[in-house]
Scaffold this active site. Structure first.
Site, PDB file in Angstrom:
ATOM      1  N   TYR A 129       1.121  -0.999  -0.455  1.00 22.74           N
ATOM      2  CA  TYR A 129      -0.620   0.323   0.311  1.00 22.74           C
ATOM      3  C   TYR A 129       0.917   1.042  -0.081  1.00 22.74           C
ATOM      4  CZ  TYR A 129      -3.373   3.452   1.757  1.00 22.74           C
ATOM      5  OH  TYR A 129      -4.526   4.878   1.896  1.00 22.74           O
ATOM      6  N   LYS A 133       1.412   3.733  -2.512  1.00 24.14           N
ATOM      7  CA  LYS A 133       0.727   5.493  -3.148  1.00 24.14           C
ATOM      8  C   LYS A 133       2.152   5.999  -3.171  1.00 24.14           C
ATOM      9  CE  LYS A 133      -3.139   4.848  -1.835  1.00 24.14           C
ATOM     10  NZ  LYS A 133      -4.415   5.166  -1.970  1.00 24.14           N
TER      11      LYS A 133
END
Length: 225
Positions: A129, A133
């Site tokens: 994740y 990002k």
């Protein structure tokens, strides 16, 4: 209030929670919001052209896009499989890449990716994740450079911890740590993120592109030592 009357805005991942809050704030500002309800409506890696084209055809123009659709599973890095890694990267990074290309072909003027403070401050269990990002922030900067001469602005909003129903009972220790660390002493709300997105899509941000707007109640301002 910022007035976006007559503007058409596509918000991906608007089926609930953060995406719904973002869509609501655009509607409050007078925009016509096309809500992509989430991954169940199609894989944005391969279906971006249809999603964007339908948003364009509903009103005949498309002024802004918020790339909010994403996933945040928890998987320890030592046990993470390539498939788990790839799934997160495909959803969080490749999806916005594809939507951005399609939106530019429809004449969009402003694109905002929903990134995360984990793009620079990773948490355990979020390696895929956090990496996705961080890459999303850099994609926006690269897109800002390449699309800027055409008058297209591309930015990111990086939220901190956002409140959702049940989070206090599901993760009380995490909420307590956050509230103790954040100078503004509270979790964020979907509307807080929506406000940032509305600003970036408005004329008030007409000379802002390639920027990562951190909306975290000041938590990343705290020293880590």
């Amino acid at each position: 209030m910022i007035d976006l009357s007559g503007r058409v805005v596509l918000v991906t991942g608007a089926g609930g929670g953060l995406g719904a809050g973002i869509a609501l704030r655009f509607e409050d500002a007078g925009a016509l919001v096309v809500r992509h309800r989430g991954l169940a409506d199609g894989d944005l890696r391969t279906d971006a052209e249809r999603v964007v084209r339908e948003a364009f055809e509903v009103h005949g123009h498309l002024d802004a896009v918020v790339n909010n659709a994403g996933v945040q599973p928890v998987e320890p890095l030592p046990d993470m499989t390539v498939a788990q890694w790839q799934s997160v990267v495909d959803t969080n990074l490749t999806g916005p890449f594809a939507v951005t290309q399609a939106a530019v072909r429809c004449g969009v003027g402003s694109i905002t990716h929903i990134a995360s403070i984990e793009g620079s401050h990773p948490a355990p269990g979020h390696a895929h994740y956090a990496a996705s990002k961080a890459a999303l922030i850099m994609h926006a900067r690269a897109a800002a450079v390449e699309y800027g001469p055409s008058g297209i602005r591309v930015n990111t909003v990086s939220p901190g911890l956002i409140a959702r129903p049940g989070i206090e009972s599901q993760w009380p220790e995490g909420v307590a740590r956050w509230e103790a660390a954040a100078p503004l002493t509270r979790l964020g709300s979907p509307e807080d993120i929506g406000n940032a997105c509305v600003f970036l899509a408005s004329e008030l941000a007409s000379w802002i592109t390639g920027h990562d707007l951190v909306v975290d109640g000041g938590v990343t301002a705290r020293p880590t030592w």
